[in-house]
Design a protein around this motif. Sequence first.
Motif: not given
Length: 488
Positions: A3-6, A369-375, A408-410
């Motif tokens: 997981l790539t965190l910001k 506080n975390f948001y999952i983003v896909g293709r 927000l952590n992506i």
Amino acid sequence: MSLTLKPHFNNLHHHHHANKNIILNNKYNTNTTCFSTKVGQRNIYSTNPLVITTTRKVESRIMQGGEKIIIKSSLIEPDGGALVDLVVGEGERGAKRVEAESLPKVKLTRIDLEWVHVIGEGWAGPLRGFMREDEYLQSLHFNSLRLNDGSVVNMSLPIVLAIDDETKGRIGASSNVGLVGPDGDFVAILRSIEIYKHNKEERIARTWGTTTPGLPYVEEVITPAGNWLIGGDLEVIKPIKYNDGLDNYRLSPKQLREEFDRRQADAVFAFQLRNPVHNGHALLMNDTRKRLLEMGYKNPILLLHPLGGFTKADDVPLDVRMEQHSKVLEDGVLDPETTIVAIFPSPMHYAGPTEVQWHAKARINAGANFYIVGRDPAGMGHPTEKRDLYDPDHGKKVLSMAPGLEKLNILPFRVAAYDTTENKMAFFDPTRSKDFLFISGTKMRAYARSGENPPDGFMCPSGWKVLVKYYESLQVEEKAQQPAVLST
């Protein structure tokens, strides 16, 4: 899964976690109860049996009728520092309705009503009504709003109300108008109004990056809309209800934050979707929770948050999706004790990287506080060409750079596909790409329409039956609508 965190460094509330090798000094900001028989009787908001952990709390303030209501949250502050709640108290509703009846009237469409719902519950906070021109231009050109204190919040989609020439003439010099719902009932009052020109071509070009014909939201909402926009401060007379058996799933940001606190969540990861959940989605969500536990969180909670507003005609309807999601929890594919399923009331634009910012921003207000983003988030196929409308990787890239989303952590996720050697959904391994089968939404619909089962392990059987039943009902309707052919 990597997981790539910001990491974000800011002056809001911060929370340290033990495993600093994984998160490098990361700081985080911070009416009805019965279930529809359509969706199933199991209450997915059951008590969390996990170990309760002690966490520091942030106090978020809700402004309601001038009174400050304290809402505790251990996670992330809402945009602007205070939750917005524009629904008036029960004791005021009679007087507000009488006042609305005395004002010039603006008739709302179904999608206008969805936006009243969104604004009124605070999903778009700190926005407190339909946009006036200054807010509209900031949203349209900068994808953000600058607040009085100089801070910036994300606002990538214009949230506006269109009126025609006749309605504008009826309003005249009035400062306030009454908003009338599709059923003829008074919904809200819009105060201190401003009316300005609705430049449709500019709005479409800047929101979608194209004016090509066939954009679903444009054809449904913008093209038939009036040539004027009316902005102002919103007072919602009563909570927005749809009476479709799903209102109990429509939890407001305030209600969601209360539920996260009740479960003693120390992290909330949100997953936006408008499609049925297959086992690839479940793999991603379960793996994300596992990684958060490894990072030092004690009780991360999944917010499974299907979009419940306008969607295009070939998308699976909300009631079918909710029934399918219910089966996923009943079958244990996702854990009901660590999952909250709720409906996000926003209409869908299919505006790709522009819209995905809105989807992420709204979940900040809900406490994620975390948001999952896909293709290709919020994307679609090009309406007139055989290609994607947007680059499928741009959504996650834009989210990592978007103004106002720094706290927000992506969580970008790896692609999942069907592993034919293991007969299950797995993360795609490019070193053995021939072993993987990609089942697109189009292919999934073709399976369901034909009654053919997908490969074992693609989706939980009871969830798949829900889809097959839906597409069978469509075929029955299509046959019933075909004109009878007389034989000679």
